[in-house]
Structures are given as structure tokens and as C-alpha cells.
Design a protein around this motif. Structure first.
Motif: not given
Length: 378
Positions: A126-141
Motif C-alpha cells: 500500500v506504500n507509494r515509496a519503498e519503506h525500509r528501517l533504520h535502527l538508531r541506537c543510542e549507546l549510553p542506555h
């Protein structure tokens, strides 16, 4: 489908003519105009590859449009997707943040819902663009590594970035800038801000290095592209390279950008930085890195329409460092190469027909039409 009367922005020049698409693929590029009556008239606009966005936080705005407002996932995803294609973006990595949210924050509450919306909408077509995932990992946690392990094997995970926003380093070498940002963001009193700052510094001492090494190793095992974030020194860049980073997101100094480039990493800066004329955090200007020849990728970050705007601004800069084809590579070919997406990013026979038709109206570049795999989506 044939698009006629266009200025095609190829990898090494701009050529007038026509382009033919068949079964979602570019089949023929010609310097001649087609005489077939069904050919679309491009009205002498620029035809470019679909833009590729590697780092956008735009999804957050639709899932939590106001504090304590929880928006339905289908509507949020659909609205976000529509804005992406309207900005000429046909491949988008939706960035979701792991570990950087205070208890009760909207991102933490919406994390699973956002990820499921991206995956489900993509699988359903159903998306018009192709969507993927980017995991932003905040390290000090302490939650970052467990969350990463829970999510890294989800469909569509294509990029992981290693972030450390603790006070006194990288983006926030200037402590006052750190205090201004977080005190404003969380509406903290001076006393509460002092406690928050101390807590972040203690967390960084405990978790940052261990999380950095563990996440980098697991990305290497899975062949997932890794990015550094806000590197400020040559030592930071060297460490990121040794961990396997292929992208240097938003280096904060010329020194870090030069070192990242020397190590073969793609240096990525924010398109809003170009449009606004500088960094809102007081760090190195993206235009300066363009002048120095160490800018490889632009990201719209928090403002999707900035991506194409910024590319044209780079091409039209007074210093003439970039031709238009070189500037368009910053938002097409180069991000595709960084992720290993060899099927897109250039106007070339045999590549995906992800296309953007744009023209100038007054001082601004406007997106007129967008196709993904030969199907018009805007």
C-alpha cells in the motif's frame, strides 16, 4: 511508458531527449524526441532518479502529532508516505530510535507500533515509496542492546547507526548547547537539568563502549550497513571505520569529515543544514564540506522537502564545486551505493524506473510527477 521533452540528469551530464519504461525498468534512453502520440510531455523539466533517503525522523510527527496524542497507525503511515513521494523520495529508510527516550516519551511508546506499520504497509503493497528501517541506537542506555537484538532481524532493517548524545562530546561538545537543547525539549528546571546531565554522563561510562562493540559485531555478522553518528575527531572516525561503518552521519567538524572520507566512509550531512545555511547545533556547515569535496550524501533528516531543494542549492552554489549531476548523486546514486542497492539510483538502461520530474517555478524547484518502478505515485 515514454516520457518526452525532458532534460535527463544522467550520472555524467544532462541530456535532452526521451526515456522509455517497460515492466518497471528503464528500457531505453534517447537523445531524440519520441513521435508516438501516447508519449508523456515532460515540458522540458528535469528527469532524475527517485531520491533515496537514509535517515528521516519524519514518521514520529505523524504517530505523535502533539504531546500525548496517539494517532492511528494506518493514517500516520499513509500521511508520512504521501509526504515522502511528494518530496520526490522513492526509497526511504524510516529511522526509529532505540534507547534515547526518557520514561514516558512518545518515541518509546510508539516504537513497536511504528515498526509494525512500516513492515505491514510495505508487505501489503500500500506504500507509494519503498519503506525500509533504520535502527538508531543510542549507546549510553541499558535498554539499547536488548531492544536492538529484538528488532535487528525484522524485515526491512537496512541500516544501523551508533549514536552517543551524552554531554561533552560529538554533537554536544559544547555543554551549553546540550543544556539548551534538552532543557527546552523536556522543559526541565535548572536543578532537574543538572540531574539529567549527570545521569547521562554516568550511563555513557557504563554502557557506551560495550554497546558500540556488540552492535557493530552483530551488524557485521548479518551484513547490515553500519553508520557512525556525530563523530567530532579523527580518533572518532578511525574507531568508526575499524568497527565497520560505511556511512559517517553528520560529522560535526572538518577534521572528522576529512578522516571519514579518507577511510572510505560516505560522509552524510543534513539537507536542512544546506537550506538553512548552517547547523542548528553550531557544528560544521554542510556547504563547507561540499566546498572541501568531502560531502557524499544528503539526508532530509527532519524536513523531507529539503532533499531536492538542497541538491539544487549545492549545484547552484557560487563556488561551483558540484555540477548538477554530481549534486543529484548526493541524493540518488551515492546513498544507493552505500546500502548496496545496485538496482536504483541512476538513470540507466536496466535500472528500476524510480523517477522524479521537477522544474523550476520562480526561485524554487517543484516536484511535478514521481514514478516508482514505472507506476506513477505522485
Amino acid at each position: 511508458m515514454i516520457i518526452n521533452n525532458i532534460r535527463m540528469v544522467l550520472d555524467d551530464g544532462v541530456v535532452s531527449g526521451s526515456l522509455e519504461v517497460h515492466d518497471g525498468v528503464i528500457r531505453h534512453i534517447s537523445t531524440q524526441q519520441s513521435r508516438l502520440p501516447q508519449a508523456l510531455d515532460g515540458d522540458n523539466g528535469w528527469l532524475m532518479p527517485g531520491l533515496i533517503e537514509l535517515h528521516t525522523d519524519n514518521l514520529d510527527k505523524f504517530f505523535a502529532p502533539r504531546p500525548r496524542v496517539d494517532w492511528p497507525a494506518h493514517s500516520a503511515m499513509s500521511s508520512h508516505d504521501a509526504l515522502m513521494v511528494a518530496s520526490g523520495i522513492t526509497t526511504v529508510l524510516d529511522a526509529v530510535a532505540l534507547g534515547d527516550v526518557r520514561d514516558g516519551g512518545d518515541r518509546l511508546e510508539n516504537l513497536e507500533k511504528m515498526i509494525d506499520a512500516v513492515i505491514t504497509s510495505q508487505q501489503r503493497g500500500v506504500n507509494r515509496a519503498e519503506h525500509r528501517l533504520h535502527l538508531r541506537c543510542e549507546l549510553p542506555h541499558h535498554t539499547t542492546l536488548p531492544l536492538f537484538r529484538q528488532l535487528v532481524d525484522k524485515p526491512g532493517v537496512s541500516l544501523v547507526s551508533l549514536m552517543d548524545h551524552s554531554p561533552g562530546q560529538r554533537q554536544f561538545v559544547n555543554i551549553q548547547k546540550y543544556r539548551e537543547y534538552y532543557q527546552g525539549k523536556y522543559h526541565l528546571s535548572d536543578e532537574a537539568m543538572a540531574r539529567f546531565e549527570q545521569e547521562q554522563m554516568e550511563n555513557a561510562q557504563i554502557w557506551s563502549d560495550a554497546n558500540r562493540r556488540a552492535i557493530a559485531e552483530e551488524c557485521s555478522l548479518r551484513n547490515i550497513a553500519l553508520a557512525s553518528h556525530d563523530d567530532a575527531t579523527e580518533a572518532h572516525a578511525t574507531e568508526s571505520h575499524q568497527l565497520g561503518s560505511v556511512i559517517a552521519e553528520f560529522p560535526t567538524t572538518e577534521e572528522a569529515a576529512y578522516a571519514s572520507h579518507r577511510h572510505g566512509m560516505h560522509v552524510m550531512m543534513g539537507a536542512p543544514n544546506i537550506v538553512r545555511g548552517g547547523s542548528h547545533s553550531g557544528n560544521v556547515a554542510a556547504r563547507r564540506l561540499a566546498e572541501l569535496g568531502v560531502l557524499d550524501i544528503l539526508s532530509s533528516d527532519y524536513y523531507p522537502a529539503s532533499l531536492l531543494d538542497a541538491a539544487f542549492r549545492v549545484a547552484e552554489s557560487d563556488d561551483n564545486t558540484f555540477t548538477l549531476p554530481q549534486a543529484i548523486r548526493l541524493v540518488t546514486r551515492n546513498p544507493a551505493q552505500a546500502l548496496g542497492l545496485d538496482d536504483r539510483g541512476t538513470l540507466e538502461e536496466g535500472k528500476r524506473a524510480d523517477l522524479v520530474l521537477a522544474r523550476r517555478h520562480g526561485e524554487h524547484i517543484h516536484v511535478d510527477q514521481v514514478w516508482r518502478q514505472g507506476i506513477r505515485v505522485f
